[in-house]
Design a protein around this motif. Structure first.
Motif, PDB file in Angstrom:
ATOM      1  N   ILE A  13       0.839  -1.199   0.000  1.00 18.49           N
ATOM      2  CA  ILE A  13       0.000   0.000   0.000  1.00 18.49           C
ATOM      3  C   ILE A  13       0.876   1.251   0.000  1.00 18.49           C
ATOM      4  CG2 ILE A  13      -1.691   1.324   1.333  1.00 18.49           C
ATOM      5  CD1 ILE A  13      -2.821  -1.398   2.286  1.00 18.49           C
ATOM      6  N   SER A  44      -9.568   0.783  -2.679  1.00 21.05           N
ATOM      7  CA  SER A  44      -9.085  -0.600  -2.768  1.00 21.05           C
ATOM      8  C   SER A  44      -9.659  -1.338  -3.967  1.00 21.05           C
ATOM      9  CB  SER A  44      -9.428  -1.363  -1.495  1.00 21.05           C
ATOM     10  OG  SER A  44      -8.736  -0.827  -0.400  1.00 21.05           O
ATOM     11  N   VAL A  72      -6.079  -2.588  -5.661  1.00 24.81           N
ATOM     12  CA  VAL A  72      -5.953  -4.046  -5.712  1.00 24.81           C
ATOM     13  C   VAL A  72      -5.954  -4.566  -7.155  1.00 24.81           C
ATOM     14  CG1 VAL A  72      -6.995  -6.245  -5.018  1.00 24.81           C
ATOM     15  CG2 VAL A  72      -6.790  -4.368  -3.359  1.00 24.81           C
TER      16      VAL A  72
END
Length: 119
Positions: A13, A44, A72
Motif C-alpha cells: 500500500i 481498494s 488491488v
C-alpha cells in the motif's frame, strides 16, 4: 518489527501510494491549468459488478473532475514481464497517466511524454 539495524518496512500500500503521488506530482507540474481542481483518489476495489471489459483499474468522472484509482486490481492483475520495483512502479504510473489522460480527453503519450510506458 523494525529497529536501528533493520530496514524500515514498506508495504504494498505504501509503495502504491508513493508511486501514485509521484506520478500525480509530475502531471500537476506539466499540466497545472488542466489539473486545477482535479481530485485523484485511491480506493481498494471498484464498487459493484465487473464491467464489460473486466475489472476496472480506475474510474473517471468529468463532471466532478475526479479520478479514482483501484489499488488491488492494478497491483494484482498486472502482467509484468519482470516482477521488480521498477516495473511495478512503471505500471502504476502508466495507470495514473492513462486515467488522467482519459479525464482530460488526451492521449497518455501527450500528457507524460518523458515517463509514459505502455504495458
Amino acid at each position: 518489527m523494525t529497529g536501528p539495524h533493520l530496514p524500515m518496512l514498506r508495504t504494498r500500500i505504501d509503495f502504491f501510494d508513493a508511486c501514485v503521488a509521484s506520478a500525480v506530482e509530475y502531471l500537476r507540474a506539466l499540466w497545472p491549468e488542466e489539473l486545477t481542481g482535479v481530485r485523484i483518489d485511491v480506493a481498494s476495489f471498484p464498487p459493484g459488478e465487473q464491467g464489460p471489459d473486466g475489472v476496472d483499474r480506475w474510474r473517471t468522472d468529468a463532471r466532478t473532475r475526479r479520478v479514482v484509482l483501484y489499488r488491488v486490481p492494478i497491483q494484482r492483475l498486472a502482467i509484468l514481464h519482470r516482477d521488480d520495483d521498477w516495473h511495478r512502479r512503471s505500471y502504476i504510473e502508466s495507470c495514473v497517466f492513462r486515467a488522467v489522460a482519459e479525464l482530460l480527453g488526451k492521449d497518455p503519450w501527450d500528457i507524460a511524454p518523458e515517463r509514459y510506458r505502455h504495458f
